[in-house]
Design a protein around this motif. Structure first.
Motif, mmCIF file in Angstrom:
data_model
loop_
_atom_site.group_PDB
_atom_site.id
_atom_site.type_symbol
_atom_site.label_atom_id
_atom_site.label_comp_id
_atom_site.label_asym_id
_atom_site.label_seq_id
_atom_site.Cartn_x
_atom_site.Cartn_y
_atom_site.Cartn_z
ATOM 1 N N TYR A 185 0.827 -1.200 0.000
ATOM 2 C CA TYR A 185 0.000 0.000 0.000
ATOM 3 C C TYR A 185 0.867 1.258 0.000
ATOM 4 C CZ TYR A 185 -3.527 -3.355 1.422
ATOM 5 O OH TYR A 185 -4.355 -4.441 1.475
ATOM 6 N N ILE A 186 0.448 2.221 -0.801
ATOM 7 C CA ILE A 186 1.072 3.541 -0.849
ATOM 8 C C ILE A 186 -0.053 4.551 -0.666
ATOM 9 C CG2 ILE A 186 2.379 5.206 -2.245
ATOM 10 C CD1 ILE A 186 3.981 2.671 -1.697
ATOM 11 N N ILE A 187 0.191 5.548 0.156
ATOM 12 C CA ILE A 187 -0.761 6.645 0.298
ATOM 13 C C ILE A 187 -0.095 7.917 -0.207
ATOM 14 C CG2 ILE A 187 -2.086 8.083 1.893
ATOM 15 C CD1 ILE A 187 -2.291 5.662 3.756
ATOM 16 N N LEU A 188 -0.776 8.601 -1.123
ATOM 17 C CA LEU A 188 -0.355 9.924 -1.556
ATOM 18 C C LEU A 188 -1.351 10.901 -0.947
ATOM 19 C CD1 LEU A 188 0.685 9.474 -5.276
ATOM 20 C CD2 LEU A 188 2.026 9.288 -3.193
ATOM 21 N N ALA A 189 -0.867 11.679 -0.011
ATOM 22 C CA ALA A 189 -1.713 12.618 0.710
ATOM 23 C C ALA A 189 -1.214 14.031 0.448
ATOM 24 C CB ALA A 189 -1.681 12.297 2.209
ATOM 25 N N GLY A 190 -1.910 14.997 0.975
ATOM 26 C CA GLY A 190 -1.490 16.383 0.813
ATOM 27 C C GLY A 190 -2.627 17.243 0.313
ATOM 28 N N VAL A 191 -2.286 18.457 -0.008
ATOM 29 C CA VAL A 191 -3.299 19.457 -0.350
ATOM 30 C C VAL A 191 -3.872 19.260 -1.750
ATOM 31 C CG1 VAL A 191 -2.386 21.193 1.230
ATOM 32 C CG2 VAL A 191 -1.519 21.091 -1.118
ATOM 33 N N PRO A 192 -5.067 19.823 -1.965
ATOM 34 C CA PRO A 192 -5.670 19.753 -3.293
ATOM 35 C C PRO A 192 -4.781 20.410 -4.354
ATOM 36 C CG PRO A 192 -7.295 20.481 -1.691
ATOM 37 C CD PRO A 192 -5.960 20.471 -1.001
ATOM 38 N N ARG A 193 -4.833 19.842 -5.538
ATOM 39 C CA ARG A 193 -4.189 20.386 -6.737
ATOM 40 C C ARG A 193 -2.668 20.450 -6.622
ATOM 41 N NH1 ARG A 193 -7.258 22.905 -10.278
ATOM 42 N NH2 ARG A 193 -5.619 22.017 -11.557
ATOM 43 N N ALA A 194 -2.087 19.501 -5.854
ATOM 44 C CA ALA A 194 -0.630 19.450 -5.703
ATOM 45 C C ALA A 194 -0.003 18.284 -6.464
ATOM 46 C CB ALA A 194 -0.259 19.365 -4.218
ATOM 47 N N GLY A 195 -0.802 17.466 -7.145
ATOM 48 C CA GLY A 195 -0.256 16.388 -7.956
ATOM 49 C C GLY A 195 -0.535 14.982 -7.464
ATOM 50 N N LYS A 196 -1.326 14.825 -6.399
ATOM 51 C CA LYS A 196 -1.609 13.487 -5.862
ATOM 52 C C LYS A 196 -2.292 12.596 -6.886
ATOM 53 C CE LYS A 196 -4.324 14.791 -2.600
ATOM 54 N NZ LYS A 196 -4.521 16.167 -3.053
ATOM 55 N N SER A 197 -3.354 13.090 -7.488
ATOM 56 C CA SER A 197 -4.108 12.292 -8.460
ATOM 57 C C SER A 197 -3.271 12.013 -9.699
ATOM 58 C CB SER A 197 -5.408 12.993 -8.854
ATOM 59 O OG SER A 197 -6.250 13.105 -7.739
ATOM 60 N N THR A 198 -2.539 13.003 -10.152
ATOM 61 C CA THR A 198 -1.680 12.814 -11.325
ATOM 62 C C THR A 198 -0.645 11.731 -11.053
ATOM 63 O OG1 THR A 198 -1.996 15.116 -11.993
ATOM 64 C CG2 THR A 198 -0.084 13.961 -12.909
ATOM 65 N N ALA A 199 0.038 11.811 -9.918
ATOM 66 C CA ALA A 199 1.050 10.803 -9.566
ATOM 67 C C ALA A 199 0.407 9.432 -9.403
ATOM 68 C CB ALA A 199 1.791 11.209 -8.295
ATOM 69 N N SER A 200 -0.788 9.380 -8.813
ATOM 70 C CA SER A 200 -1.494 8.106 -8.630
ATOM 71 C C SER A 200 -1.854 7.487 -9.976
ATOM 72 C CB SER A 200 -2.766 8.311 -7.807
ATOM 73 O OG SER A 200 -2.458 8.752 -6.508
ATOM 74 N N GLN A 201 -2.324 8.308 -10.898
ATOM 75 C CA GLN A 201 -2.691 7.810 -12.224
ATOM 76 C C GLN A 201 -1.467 7.315 -12.988
ATOM 77 O OE1 GLN A 201 -4.846 11.148 -13.823
ATOM 78 N NE2 GLN A 201 -6.542 10.841 -12.411
ATOM 79 N N ILE A 202 -0.348 8.015 -12.862
ATOM 80 C CA ILE A 202 0.892 7.567 -13.509
ATOM 81 C C ILE A 202 1.336 6.239 -12.908
ATOM 82 C CG2 ILE A 202 3.352 8.066 -13.828
ATOM 83 C CD1 ILE A 202 2.536 11.079 -13.901
ATOM 84 N N ALA A 203 1.284 6.127 -11.583
ATOM 85 C CA ALA A 203 1.677 4.879 -10.920
ATOM 86 C C ALA A 203 0.763 3.730 -11.338
ATOM 87 C CB ALA A 203 1.655 5.054 -9.401
ATOM 88 N N ALA A 204 -0.508 4.010 -11.531
ATOM 89 C CA ALA A 204 -1.449 2.970 -11.970
ATOM 90 C C ALA A 204 -1.117 2.516 -13.388
ATOM 91 C CB ALA A 204 -2.883 3.490 -11.885
ATOM 92 N N LYS A 205 -0.865 3.473 -14.285
ATOM 93 C CA LYS A 205 -0.602 3.136 -15.687
ATOM 94 C C LYS A 205 0.760 2.488 -15.894
ATOM 95 C CE LYS A 205 -3.535 6.690 -17.675
ATOM 96 N NZ LYS A 205 -3.593 7.997 -18.307
ATOM 97 N N THR A 206 1.776 3.015 -15.226
ATOM 98 C CA THR A 206 3.137 2.545 -15.517
ATOM 99 C C THR A 206 3.639 1.451 -14.587
ATOM 100 O OG1 THR A 206 4.171 4.288 -14.176
ATOM 101 C CG2 THR A 206 3.783 4.771 -16.522
ATOM 102 N N LEU A 207 3.112 1.403 -13.359
ATOM 103 C CA LEU A 207 3.625 0.444 -12.383
ATOM 104 C C LEU A 207 2.597 -0.595 -11.951
ATOM 105 C CD1 LEU A 207 5.590 2.997 -10.151
ATOM 106 C CD2 LEU A 207 6.481 1.579 -12.016
ATOM 107 N N GLY A 208 1.372 -0.470 -12.447
ATOM 108 C CA GLY A 208 0.361 -1.480 -12.172
ATOM 109 C C GLY A 208 -0.376 -1.345 -10.853
ATOM 110 N N TYR A 209 -0.272 -0.227 -10.199
ATOM 111 C CA TYR A 209 -1.016 -0.016 -8.956
ATOM 112 C C TYR A 209 -2.508 0.147 -9.240
ATOM 113 C CZ TYR A 209 3.068 0.841 -5.998
ATOM 114 O OH TYR A 209 4.224 0.705 -5.283
#
Length: 191
Positions: free
Chosen positions: A4-28
């Motif tokens: 499990y990895i949690i990406l937390a932090g403030v809105p519009r700081a890149g959490k969703s973008t990083a999560s989507q990249i990790a899902a597409k490229t690393l299979g999360y």
């Protein structure tokens, strides 16, 4: 790599973008807690979880975090993902470092915070407008709303940064060089 990895932090700081990249490229598997919190808000009003509550934003964040941290822990403890080959990445705003440390097992979960603590509210507004698209919830907000939201983002970023330092948790400043910072995070995650 932890399950499990949690990406937390403030809105519009890149959490969703990083999560989507990790899902597409690393299979999360990417789990957006915004959607889950919205469901809880609408279906279980007795929880008093209200992301639009008319209270000071930090106070609301503290309350929601105190409810969401044990909820995330229960999701991890359910065993539903244990038999899966892939990892799970949670994308969440409302999770304070102190609640992560209190409720979530760091032996099977890593966390990173994405913040905007190095910018002023005015700089944060300029950055927001640079990346704002019709797909973003802030796009249709008035200029006054955006200014207020950016001031809150910077204030809460500083609060989260202090807690990250206190608890020794990773954080990334994404106000400047956002793509580079996100790339460095994904590279680190892939090792």
């Amino acid at each position: 790599m932890k399950k499990y990895i949690i990406l937390a932090g403030v809105p519009r700081a890149g959490k969703s973008t990083a999560s989507q990249i990790a899902a597409k490229t690393l299979g999360y598997q990417h789990i957006s807690m915004d959607s889950i919190i919205a469901g809880i808000e609408k279906v279980f009003p007795e929880t008093d979880i209200d992301t639009e509550a008319s209270v000071e934003p930090q106070r609301n964040l503290e309350y929601i975090s105190s409810k969401i941290a044990p909820f995330i822990r229960a999701m991890m403890d359910s065993g539903e993902y244990d038999e899966c080959d892939y990892g799970v990445i949670f994308d969440v705003y409302q999770l304070l470092p102190e609640d992560y440390v209190t409720y979530i097992d760091d032996e099977k979960c890593d966390i990173a915070y994405f913040l905007s603590s190095d910018s002023t509210p005015e700089e944060r507004l300029r950055i927001l407008q640079l990346y704002d698209t019709p797909d973003d919830y802030t796009y249709f907000h008035s200029q006054e709303e955006k200014q207020r939201e950016c001031a809150d983002i910077v204030s809460i970023s500083n609060y989260l940064k202090q807690q990250c330092i206190l608890y020794g948790l990773s954080y990334y400043e994404t106000s400047y060089n956002r793509e580079k910072v996100l790339g460095e995070f994904i590279s680190k995650l892939s090792k």
